[in-house]
Design a protein around this motif. Structure first.
Motif, PDB file in Angstrom:
ATOM      1  N   PHE A  93     -37.982  26.518  34.938  1.00 11.63           N
ATOM      2  CA  PHE A  93     -39.204  27.217  34.871  1.00 11.63           C
ATOM      3  C   PHE A  93     -39.103  28.176  35.870  1.00 11.63           C
ATOM      4  O   PHE A  93     -39.836  29.135  35.589  1.00 11.63           O
ATOM      5  CB  PHE A  93     -40.560  26.070  35.343  1.00 11.63           C
ATOM      6  N   ILE A  94     -38.914  27.946  36.860  1.00 11.40           N
ATOM      7  CA  ILE A  94     -38.492  28.996  38.063  1.00 11.40           C
ATOM      8  C   ILE A  94     -37.853  30.287  37.726  1.00 11.40           C
ATOM      9  O   ILE A  94     -38.374  31.369  37.824  1.00 11.40           O
ATOM     10  CB  ILE A  94     -37.811  28.381  39.474  1.00 11.40           C
ATOM     11  N   GLY A  95     -36.474  29.844  37.040  1.00 14.32           N
ATOM     12  CA  GLY A  95     -35.890  30.972  36.483  1.00 14.32           C
ATOM     13  C   GLY A  95     -36.524  31.787  35.262  1.00 14.32           C
ATOM     14  O   GLY A  95     -36.143  32.790  35.116  1.00 14.32           O
ATOM     15  N   GLN A  96     -37.244  31.067  34.399  1.00 14.48           N
ATOM     16  CA  GLN A  96     -37.819  31.790  33.236  1.00 14.48           C
ATOM     17  C   GLN A  96     -39.086  32.634  33.654  1.00 14.48           C
ATOM     18  O   GLN A  96     -39.311  33.450  32.800  1.00 14.48           O
ATOM     19  CB  GLN A  96     -38.199  30.533  32.231  1.00 14.48           C
ATOM     20  N   ILE A  97     -39.676  32.583  34.694  1.00 18.06           N
ATOM     21  CA  ILE A  97     -40.700  33.539  35.287  1.00 18.06           C
ATOM     22  C   ILE A  97     -40.357  34.598  35.413  1.00 18.06           C
ATOM     23  O   ILE A  97     -41.145  35.452  35.197  1.00 18.06           O
ATOM     24  CB  ILE A  97     -41.526  32.642  36.466  1.00 18.06           C
ATOM     25  N   ASP A  98     -39.040  35.036  36.246  1.00 14.75           N
ATOM     26  CA  ASP A  98     -38.779  36.248  36.611  1.00 14.75           C
ATOM     27  C   ASP A  98     -37.529  36.210  36.755  1.00 14.75           C
ATOM     28  O   ASP A  98     -36.700  35.480  37.386  1.00 14.75           O
ATOM     29  CB  ASP A  98     -39.437  36.685  37.779  1.00 14.75           C
ATOM     30  N   ASP A  99     -36.519  37.148  36.251  1.00 10.13           N
ATOM     31  CA  ASP A  99     -35.143  37.219  36.396  1.00 10.13           C
ATOM     32  C   ASP A  99     -34.615  37.263  37.880  1.00 10.13           C
ATOM     33  O   ASP A  99     -33.939  36.814  38.268  1.00 10.13           O
ATOM     34  CB  ASP A  99     -34.330  38.550  35.980  1.00 10.13           C
ATOM     35  N   ARG A 100     -35.656  37.806  38.679  1.00 11.49           N
ATOM     36  CA  ARG A 100     -35.217  37.953  40.240  1.00 11.49           C
ATOM     37  C   ARG A 100     -35.251  36.477  41.128  1.00 11.49           C
ATOM     38  O   ARG A 100     -34.639  36.332  41.939  1.00 11.49           O
ATOM     39  CB  ARG A 100     -36.331  38.670  41.070  1.00 11.49           C
ATOM     40  N   ASN A 101     -35.965  35.501  40.357  1.00 10.63           N
ATOM     41  CA  ASN A 101     -35.880  34.160  40.739  1.00 10.63           C
ATOM     42  C   ASN A 101     -34.711  33.452  40.695  1.00 10.63           C
ATOM     43  O   ASN A 101     -34.482  32.300  41.343  1.00 10.63           O
ATOM     44  CB  ASN A 101     -36.996  33.407  40.145  1.00 10.63           C
ATOM     45  N   MET A 102     -33.613  34.110  40.049  1.00 16.00           N
ATOM     46  CA  MET A 102     -32.185  33.394  40.159  1.00 16.00           C
ATOM     47  C   MET A 102     -31.842  33.585  41.745  1.00 16.00           C
ATOM     48  O   MET A 102     -30.903  32.793  42.180  1.00 16.00           O
ATOM     49  CB  MET A 102     -31.190  34.044  39.207  1.00 16.00           C
ATOM     50  N   GLU A 103     -32.446  34.479  42.485  1.00 11.83           N
ATOM     51  CA  GLU A 103     -32.067  34.572  43.654  1.00 11.83           C
ATOM     52  C   GLU A 103     -33.115  33.715  44.860  1.00 11.83           C
ATOM     53  O   GLU A 103     -33.142  33.963  46.131  1.00 11.83           O
ATOM     54  CB  GLU A 103     -32.173  36.142  44.379  1.00 11.83           C
ATOM     55  N   THR A 104     -34.143  33.050  44.252  1.00 15.10           N
ATOM     56  CA  THR A 104     -34.738  32.366  45.004  1.00 15.10           C
ATOM     57  C   THR A 104     -34.235  31.211  45.847  1.00 15.10           C
ATOM     58  O   THR A 104     -33.236  30.510  45.499  1.00 15.10           O
ATOM     59  CB  THR A 104     -36.060  31.472  44.017  1.00 15.10           C
ATOM     60  N   LYS A 105     -34.671  31.158  47.133  1.00 17.43           N
ATOM     61  CA  LYS A 105     -33.970  30.072  47.912  1.00 17.43           C
ATOM     62  C   LYS A 105     -34.738  28.970  47.885  1.00 17.43           C
ATOM     63  O   LYS A 105     -36.163  28.690  48.001  1.00 17.43           O
ATOM     64  CB  LYS A 105     -34.344  30.731  49.484  1.00 17.43           C
ATOM     65  N   ILE A 106     -33.988  27.668  47.417  1.00 19.74           N
ATOM     66  CA  ILE A 106     -34.736  26.291  47.317  1.00 19.74           C
ATOM     67  C   ILE A 106     -34.290  25.713  48.569  1.00 19.74           C
ATOM     68  O   ILE A 106     -33.308  25.610  48.944  1.00 19.74           O
ATOM     69  CB  ILE A 106     -33.979  25.528  46.235  1.00 19.74           C
ATOM     70  N   VAL A 107     -35.363  25.203  49.152  1.00 25.60           N
ATOM     71  CA  VAL A 107     -35.181  24.437  50.358  1.00 25.60           C
ATOM     72  C   VAL A 107     -34.856  22.891  50.028  1.00 25.60           C
ATOM     73  O   VAL A 107     -35.638  22.322  49.487  1.00 25.60           O
ATOM     74  CB  VAL A 107     -36.458  24.576  51.414  1.00 25.60           C
ATOM     75  N   LEU A 108     -33.973  22.325  50.500  1.00 26.59           N
ATOM     76  CA  LEU A 108     -33.465  21.053  50.183  1.00 26.59           C
ATOM     77  C   LEU A 108     -33.520  20.268  51.468  1.00 26.59           C
ATOM     78  O   LEU A 108     -33.918  20.867  52.674  1.00 26.59           O
ATOM     79  CB  LEU A 108     -31.995  21.117  50.099  1.00 26.59           C
ATOM     80  N   PRO A 109     -33.349  18.915  51.420  1.00 35.76           N
ATOM     81  CA  PRO A 109     -33.453  18.175  52.577  1.00 35.76           C
ATOM     82  C   PRO A 109     -32.743  18.629  53.541  1.00 35.76           C
ATOM     83  O   PRO A 109     -31.502  19.124  53.601  1.00 35.76           O
ATOM     84  CB  PRO A 109     -32.773  16.888  52.113  1.00 35.76           C
ATOM     85  N   GLU A 110     -33.155  18.429  54.917  1.00 34.18           N
ATOM     86  CA  GLU A 110     -32.430  18.941  56.217  1.00 34.18           C
ATOM     87  C   GLU A 110     -32.461  20.400  56.173  1.00 34.18           C
ATOM     88  O   GLU A 110     -31.920  21.070  57.019  1.00 34.18           O
ATOM     89  CB  GLU A 110     -30.972  18.111  56.467  1.00 34.18           C
ATOM     90  N   MET A 111     -33.577  20.786  55.485  1.00 35.58           N
ATOM     91  CA  MET A 111     -33.728  22.271  55.538  1.00 35.58           C
ATOM     92  C   MET A 111     -32.725  23.130  55.169  1.00 35.58           C
ATOM     93  O   MET A 111     -32.574  24.490  55.558  1.00 35.58           O
ATOM     94  CB  MET A 111     -34.430  22.763  56.932  1.00 35.58           C
ATOM     95  N   LYS A 112     -31.914  22.593  54.381  1.00 29.03           N
ATOM     96  CA  LYS A 112     -30.737  23.563  53.878  1.00 29.03           C
ATOM     97  C   LYS A 112     -31.376  24.312  52.648  1.00 29.03           C
ATOM     98  O   LYS A 112     -32.330  24.070  52.036  1.00 29.03           O
ATOM     99  CB  LYS A 112     -29.760  22.588  53.307  1.00 29.03           C
TER     100      LYS A 112
END
Length: 129
Positions: A93-112
């Motif tokens: 869903f994130i990727g389909q909204i805008d091509d630029r979203n492939m560079e979105t930073k996903i925050v994972l456990p421990e703030m990785k």
């Protein structure tokens, strides 16, 4: 906004509610920061028969409603305070909204942080990009 501030914004929205016929809402919350620096939030809604809306999709809907599509970073938080990586449907869903979203930073456990493109290798739609 820092990852910790974005996390706190999402966590502050946790408000688990019981809905009709075993439905629930608010046990997962999301906050995202757009490339323009705006913050949008959402909560999950889980209903029987697999009908529902993830917190990420809820936040993205608010973003799109406000004429933005590019996400700088996003975090989803469970009611116990743990960070949840986006499910496969939300990643797509994130990727389909805008091509630029492939560079979105996903925050994972421990703030990785990891880029969405690293969570979605071998794109099915790459021939159209």
């Amino acid at each position: 906004m820092s990852n910790h501030e974005l996390y706190q914004t999402a966590f502050s929205l946790i408000n688990h509610k019981k809905l009709r016929n075993f439905g629930t809402s608010g046990h997962v919350a999301c906050a995202l920061e757009t490339n323009q620096g705006n913050i949008f939030t959402g909560i999950c809604i889980d209903l029987p028969c697999s009908i529902g809306l993830c917190a990420e999709q809820s936040a993205i809907s608010e973003m799109v409603k406000n004429n933005e599509t590019a996400i700088k970073r996003i975090v989803a938080v469970y009611e116990d305070g743990s960070i949840l990586p986006p499910c496969g449907r939300c990643r797509e869903f994130i990727g389909q909204i805008d091509d630029r979203n492939m560079e979105t930073k996903i925050v994972l456990p421990e703030m990785k942080e990891v880029l969405l493109k690293d969570l979605l290798p071998e794109r099915w739609d790459s021939k159209w990009n």
